[in-house]
Enzyme design. Sequence first.
Site, PDB file in Angstrom:
ATOM      1  N   CYS A 170       0.802  -1.225   0.000  1.00 26.50           N
ATOM      2  CA  CYS A 170       0.000   0.000   0.000  1.00 26.50           C
ATOM      3  C   CYS A 170       0.834   1.275   0.000  1.00 26.50           C
ATOM      4  CB  CYS A 170      -0.938   0.000   1.200  1.00 26.50           C
ATOM      5  SG  CYS A 170      -2.232  -1.264   1.103  1.00 26.50           S
ATOM      6  N   PHE A 221     -10.385  -5.078  -0.708  1.00 27.49           N
ATOM      7  CA  PHE A 221      -9.417  -4.790  -1.767  1.00 27.49           C
ATOM      8  C   PHE A 221     -10.035  -4.744  -3.160  1.00 27.49           C
ATOM      9  CE2 PHE A 221      -6.431  -6.619   1.462  1.00 27.49           C
ATOM     10  CZ  PHE A 221      -5.770  -5.427   1.719  1.00 27.49           C
ATOM     11  N   HIS A 315      -3.420   7.548   1.830  1.00 24.82           N
ATOM     12  CA  HIS A 315      -3.852   6.250   1.305  1.00 24.82           C
ATOM     13  C   HIS A 315      -4.869   5.640   2.270  1.00 24.82           C
ATOM     14  CE1 HIS A 315      -3.824   2.160  -0.245  1.00 24.82           C
ATOM     15  NE2 HIS A 315      -3.696   1.773   1.010  1.00 24.82           N
ATOM     16  N   ASN A 348      -9.633  -0.500  -1.302  1.00 24.31           N
ATOM     17  CA  ASN A 348      -8.190  -0.341  -1.128  1.00 24.31           C
ATOM     18  C   ASN A 348      -7.524  -1.041  -2.309  1.00 24.31           C
ATOM     19  OD1 ASN A 348      -5.477  -0.553  -0.510  1.00 24.31           O
ATOM     20  ND2 ASN A 348      -5.795  -1.136   1.626  1.00 24.31           N
TER      21      ASN A 348
END
Length: 411
Positions: A170, A221, A315, A348
Site C-alpha cells: 500500500c 481490496f 492512502h 483499497n
Amino acid sequence: MVSNDADTAATKQASSMAPNPGKATILALGHAFPQQLVMQDYVVDGFMKNTNCDDPELKEKLTRLCKTTTVKTRYVVMSEEILRSYPELAQEGLPTMKQRLDISNKAVTQMATEASLACVRSWGGALSSVTHLVYVSSSEARFPGGDLHLARALELSPDVRRVMLAFTGCSGGVAGLRVAKGLAESCPGARVLLATSETTIVGFRPPSSDRPYDLVGVALFGDGAGAAVIGADPAPGERPLFELHAALQRFLPGTDKTIEGRLTEEGIKFQLGRELPHLIEAHVEDFCRKLMAEREGPAAGGEGMGYDDMFWAVHPGGPAILTKMEGRLGLGGDKLRASRCALRDFGNASSNTIVYVLENMVEETRRRKAAAAAEAGDGEDCEWGLILAFGPGITFEGILARNLQATARAP
C-alpha cells in the site's frame, strides 16, 4: 458592487500557485480499471457461490466486514469466466501459482498501459518525451519485470531509464512518487512516467476459518492502475497540479510481521495484524511533524501551520486507519474526504489508491474554483499538505506537497 465582486472572483480564479524552480511537480494523473465492476451489496452471495462455500458463520462474518469497510463499489480482474477456465483457483490446497501469475502478469500490464496512456493524454506531451519510467506492482513475479513489459507496450524509447518497485504494498504509490521526484530533480528536463498496477488474483482463495484475514481482503481490496507524469520546471502548456517539495521514508522497528505476505504454491498468503491502526496512530504525528519541518520560509519547522491549515492526501488502507489519524491529529471532518471517497468508490487498491485520492483532490479544487466564479463560495484551498501512505515494514511514506491549483488566501 456586483462588478467588484466579479472582479475579485476572477482574480482569485487566476491566482494559482507557481512551482519553485527545480522542484518536481505532478503534471498529470490518470487511471484505468478492469471491466468487472463489483457492487458491495452483492459481494457476499457472489463470493460464497463462486467458492462453493455454505458455512453460515463465515458468511455472517463476511457480511459484517462488507458493511464496516465503507466500500460501495470496486473493480476486479477476477470474473466468472476466469473461474470457469481455472476452477482450481476456488479450491483449497491446489498448486495454482502458475495460473495466477499467467492471469495477473497480463492484467497488470494491460491496466498500467491504459492508465499511462490516459495520463499522457491529460499531460498533452508525447510518449517520446518520457525519459524515465517508474513502475510499481505487488501483483506479479517475473523477469524481465513489468517495467520492461510496460515500456514495450507503450513503445517507449529503448533508452528510457527504468526503475521497478516490487512488493511495496500500500505504500508503493507514494514510494513511486518519491523515486520519481528524485529522478526529475536530478536530471534537468526529465519527464518521469510513474505507473502503478495491482490485482487481487494472486490472493484469491476460498474462505477458511483458519484464515480470517482472507475475508478482510474480500471485503476491502480492489484492482486497477494509476499513473502520473512528474517533471521539474514546467514548460509552457504544461499545467502542474502538485509540487513535491520534500519526501521522507521511515520504517518502524519490530513491526515487520504486522503486514506480511508470502508467495506459496497456492498463491500469496497475507497476514495483517489487528494492531496496525494503533501503530499508525501512535507514530503518525511525529512523522508528519518531521515532514512539515521541511517547509522553508517564514513558517519553517511547521510553526504557524496547523493540521487543519493543510490538505491531506492519505492512502485509505481502511476506515479504522483514517479514523485513528483524524483523532490523533484532531483533523476536521472533511479533511480526509478525498481519501474516504476513493475508498468508497474503488476499495483499497494498494499502490494505486493514492492516485485516485489525488485525482479527487484535483476535482475538489476545480469545483471550489467554479463555485467562486459563480459567487457561491470562497474558492480557497490549502496550499500546503501531506501525501501519506503506510505499507509493509511497517513503512511510512510521506511527501510534503503544494497544491498548485489552489487559490491564494487573502492577506
